[in-house]
Design an enzyme around this catalytic site. Structure first.
Site, PDB file in Angstrom:
ATOM      1  N   SER A 135       0.864  -1.180   0.000  1.00  0.00           N
ATOM      2  CA  SER A 135       0.000   0.000   0.000  1.00  0.00           C
ATOM      3  C   SER A 135       0.900   1.230   0.000  1.00  0.00           C
ATOM      4  CB  SER A 135      -0.883  -0.032   1.255  1.00  0.00           C
ATOM      5  OG  SER A 135      -1.596   1.172   1.398  1.00  0.00           O
ATOM      6  N   LYS A 160      -1.311  -1.039  -4.326  1.00  0.00           N
ATOM      7  CA  LYS A 160      -2.477  -0.215  -3.968  1.00  0.00           C
ATOM      8  C   LYS A 160      -2.021   1.230  -3.819  1.00  0.00           C
ATOM      9  CE  LYS A 160      -4.664   0.042   0.595  1.00  0.00           C
ATOM     10  NZ  LYS A 160      -5.299  -0.796   1.626  1.00  0.00           N
ATOM     11  N   LEU A 161      -2.711   2.111  -4.536  1.00  0.00           N
ATOM     12  CA  LEU A 161      -2.398   3.536  -4.477  1.00  0.00           C
ATOM     13  C   LEU A 161      -3.442   4.245  -3.633  1.00  0.00           C
ATOM     14  CD1 LEU A 161      -1.689   4.134  -8.285  1.00  0.00           C
ATOM     15  CD2 LEU A 161       0.013   3.762  -6.477  1.00  0.00           C
ATOM     16  N   LYS A 162      -2.987   5.072  -2.724  1.00  0.00           N
ATOM     17  CA  LYS A 162      -3.914   5.906  -1.955  1.00  0.00           C
ATOM     18  C   LYS A 162      -4.328   7.071  -2.844  1.00  0.00           C
ATOM     19  CE  LYS A 162      -3.799   3.929   2.160  1.00  0.00           C
ATOM     20  NZ  LYS A 162      -5.010   3.420   2.826  1.00  0.00           N
ATOM     21  N   ASP A 187      -7.246   3.077  -2.934  1.00  0.00           N
ATOM     22  CA  ASP A 187      -7.917   3.182  -1.636  1.00  0.00           C
ATOM     23  C   ASP A 187      -8.138   4.661  -1.345  1.00  0.00           C
ATOM     24  OD1 ASP A 187      -8.871   2.983   0.917  1.00  0.00           O
ATOM     25  OD2 ASP A 187      -7.124   1.944   1.749  1.00  0.00           O
ATOM     26  N   GLU A 212     -11.268   0.625  -3.148  1.00  0.00           N
ATOM     27  CA  GLU A 212     -11.451   0.446  -1.706  1.00  0.00           C
ATOM     28  C   GLU A 212     -12.019   1.707  -1.063  1.00  0.00           C
ATOM     29  OE1 GLU A 212      -7.899  -1.164   0.069  1.00  0.00           O
ATOM     30  OE2 GLU A 212      -8.540  -0.699   2.113  1.00  0.00           O
ATOM     31  N   ASP A 237     -13.636  -1.212   3.568  1.00  0.00           N
ATOM     32  CA  ASP A 237     -12.660  -1.317   4.656  1.00  0.00           C
ATOM     33  C   ASP A 237     -13.304  -0.701   5.912  1.00  0.00           C
ATOM     34  OD1 ASP A 237     -10.587  -0.826   6.466  1.00  0.00           O
ATOM     35  OD2 ASP A 237      -9.177  -0.020   5.018  1.00  0.00           O
ATOM     36  N   LYS A 261      -9.818  -6.420   8.599  1.00  0.00           N
ATOM     37  CA  LYS A 261      -8.764  -6.046   9.536  1.00  0.00           C
ATOM     38  C   LYS A 261      -9.225  -6.595  10.874  1.00  0.00           C
ATOM     39  CE  LYS A 261      -7.194  -1.916   7.117  1.00  0.00           C
ATOM     40  NZ  LYS A 261      -7.300  -0.449   7.019  1.00  0.00           N
ATOM     41  N   GLY A 289      -4.167  -4.101   6.596  1.00  0.00           N
ATOM     42  CA  GLY A 289      -3.145  -3.805   7.595  1.00  0.00           C
ATOM     43  C   GLY A 289      -3.302  -2.390   8.093  1.00  0.00           C
ATOM     44  N   LEU A 291      -0.354  -0.762   9.363  1.00  0.00           N
ATOM     45  CA  LEU A 291       1.057  -0.442   9.634  1.00  0.00           C
ATOM     46  C   LEU A 291       1.465  -0.943  11.019  1.00  0.00           C
ATOM     47  CD1 LEU A 291       0.898   3.199   8.227  1.00  0.00           C
ATOM     48  CD2 LEU A 291       1.934   1.241   7.061  1.00  0.00           C
TER      49      LEU A 291
HETATM   50  O1  OSB Z   1      -6.943   2.038   4.645  1.00  0.00           O
HETATM   51  O2  OSB Z   1      -5.881   0.234   4.459  1.00  0.00           O
HETATM   52  C1  OSB Z   1      -5.970   1.356   4.940  1.00  0.00           C
HETATM   53  C2  OSB Z   1      -2.801   2.176   6.937  1.00  0.00           C
HETATM   54  C3  OSB Z   1      -3.360   2.842   8.023  1.00  0.00           C
HETATM   55  C4  OSB Z   1      -4.711   3.049   8.063  1.00  0.00           C
HETATM   56  C5  OSB Z   1      -5.537   2.582   7.034  1.00  0.00           C
HETATM   57  C6  OSB Z   1      -5.000   1.906   5.957  1.00  0.00           C
HETATM   58  C7  OSB Z   1      -3.600   1.734   5.889  1.00  0.00           C
HETATM   59  C8  OSB Z   1      -2.913   1.123   4.749  1.00  0.00           C
HETATM   60  C9  OSB Z   1      -1.548   0.525   4.998  1.00  0.00           C
HETATM   61  O3  OSB Z   1      -3.336   1.148   3.622  1.00  0.00           O
HETATM   62  C10 OSB Z   1      -1.592  -0.947   5.117  1.00  0.00           C
HETATM   63  C11 OSB Z   1      -0.321  -1.510   5.723  1.00  0.00           C
HETATM   64  O4  OSB Z   1       0.721  -1.507   5.054  1.00  0.00           O
HETATM   65  O5  OSB Z   1      -0.364  -1.962   6.888  1.00  0.00           O
HETATM   66 MG    MG Z   2      -8.198   0.890   3.373  1.00  0.00          MG
END
Ligand code: OSB
Ligand code: MG
Length: 367
Positions: A135, A160-162, A187, A212, A237, A261, A289, A291
């Site tokens: 991500s 995955k691109l934010k 996402d 997402e 999510d 999650k 995840g 982080l």
């Molecule tokens: O939306 O998936 C998410 C990290 C923190 C809060 C929300 C998200 C994320 C990630 C990172 O996308 C996922 C990871 O590498 O743990």
């Molecule tokens: Mg997410």
């Protein structure tokens, strides 16, 4: 099991670089590491809520309050027969799945260690390695582009691109042009509304595996209205906080892909129930995840061994996020494949001397 004591430790661990999403620019992890001690055996759980309610409404301070005043005293008083029933015994206290999961995960780990069994076996997970994606936070186009190139070269199975309004097509255009065939997702972390349908239709043109959480972080109805207007499947999510919410999302057609999650849904029993529901309905799942440090990351890896987790998850190498982790074992993927820590429970141990240097507070509650 009878629980002798529970330790609640708040840790602060710096990220190697800022992780920017549509909802926050995060520079460090603050988490509760819960330790359950029973009969000379320890088990560990990690929280996923933030200091302030930026992802969902739960907070570290709120979770500590609930743990101290309700969850830990109940566990110390009653012990735990089958960890599968623990979260149900806490139903008198509404919601707060992340707070409940923090303690429930520690009980599961302790239980598995007492049985001398890897956690995954108690969950029905057969795999000894899992496929993972990466991500990528929001960074200027050249940096993001270079990061995609590196992660593809490292063998990550999905990128995955934010995104957020104004930061979607501008990054998808060059990435898709250079990597036409990779498994690519976006996402939005709730950054759009139904009024953004024109740009959502553009995002729909990039052959994404799924989109997402495009809309509000607690919404089902608008996602159900959006889904039939796009070809790309929607994945939820933030909205999915319990097995009942996943059922509602699927019944309404609000998503066709489920991001689990373990903290957000209320722990491992809830995860197992969602898993079995998605498998019986033919809905693909993957493990998200937050982080996590090595404790939460190890839990995620065990979760992702369950057969219904068919898409690559977000449980990438810990070294992407941390210069040094709090576990003695390095959780590192090779060619997009993460080995499941072997050994009892979650299969990782704490690096105590380092843990002490990143500990903000510790309290022990005894029976
Ligand atoms: O939306 O998936 C998410 C990290 C923190 C809060 C929300 C998200 C994320 C990630 C990172 O996308 C996922 C990871 O590498 O743990
Ligand atoms: Mg997410």
């Amino acid at each position: 099991m009878l629980v002798d004591e529970v330790e609640l430790r708040v840790v602060r661990l710096p990220f190697r670089s800022v992780f920017k999403t549509s909802f926050a620019a995060e520079t460090e992890k603050v988490a509760i590491i819960a330790t359950v001690r029973s009969d000379g055996v320890e088990g560990y759980g990690e929280s996923v809520m933030d200091v302030l309610p930026s992802y969902r409404e739960e907070t570290i301070a709120g979770a500590l309050h609930l743990l101290r005043e309700a969850l830990v005293p109940a566990l110390l008083a009653k012990g735990c027969g089958d960890p599968m029933d623990l979260v149900d015994s806490w139903n008198v206290w509404r919601g707060n799945p992340m707070a409940k999961a923090t303690l429930e995960l520690a009980v599961w780990d302790c239980h598995a260690r007492q049985l001398d069994t890897p956690l995954r076996e108690l969950l029905g997970g057969q795999r000894t390695e899992i496929l993972v994606g990466a991500s990528l936070g929001m960074n200027p186009v050249p940096d993001t582009f270079e990061s995609v190139r590196q992660h593809v070269a490292q063998g990550y199975k999905r990128i995955k691109l934010k995104i957020e309004p104004g930061w979607d097509v501008v990054i998808l255009d060059p990435v898709r042009a250079e990597f036409p065939d990779i498994e690519l997702t976006v996402d939005a972390n709730s950054a759009y509304t139904l009024d953004d349908i024109d740009v959502l239709r553009k995002i729909d043109q990039f052959g994404l595996h799924y989109i997402e959480q495009p809309l509000h972080w607690d919404d089902l109805v608008d996602h159900a209205a959006l889904a039939p207007q796009l070809d790309t499947p929607l994945c939820l999510d933030e909205t999915l906080t319990s097995p009942a919410r996943v059922k509602a999302a699927l019944d309404l057609g609000a998503c066709a892909v489920v991001n689990v999650k373990v903290g957000r849904v209320g722990g491992l029993a809830a995860t197992k129930r969602i898993h079995d529901m998605c498998v019986s309905r033919g809905v693909p799942m993957w493990c998200g995840g937050m982080l996590e440090t090595g404790i939460g990351r190890a839990h995620n890896i065990h979760v992702a061994t369950m057969p219904g987790f068919v898409y690559p998850g977000d449980t990438a190498s810990a070294s992407r996020t941390y210069a040094r982790d709090i576990t003695e074992q390095a959780l590192e993927a090779d060619n997009g494949i993460m080995p499941v820590p072997s050994g009892a429970g979650i299969g990782v141990t704490l690096d105590r001397p380092f843990l002490d240097t990143v500990t903000q507070s510790v309290e022990v509650i005894r029976r």
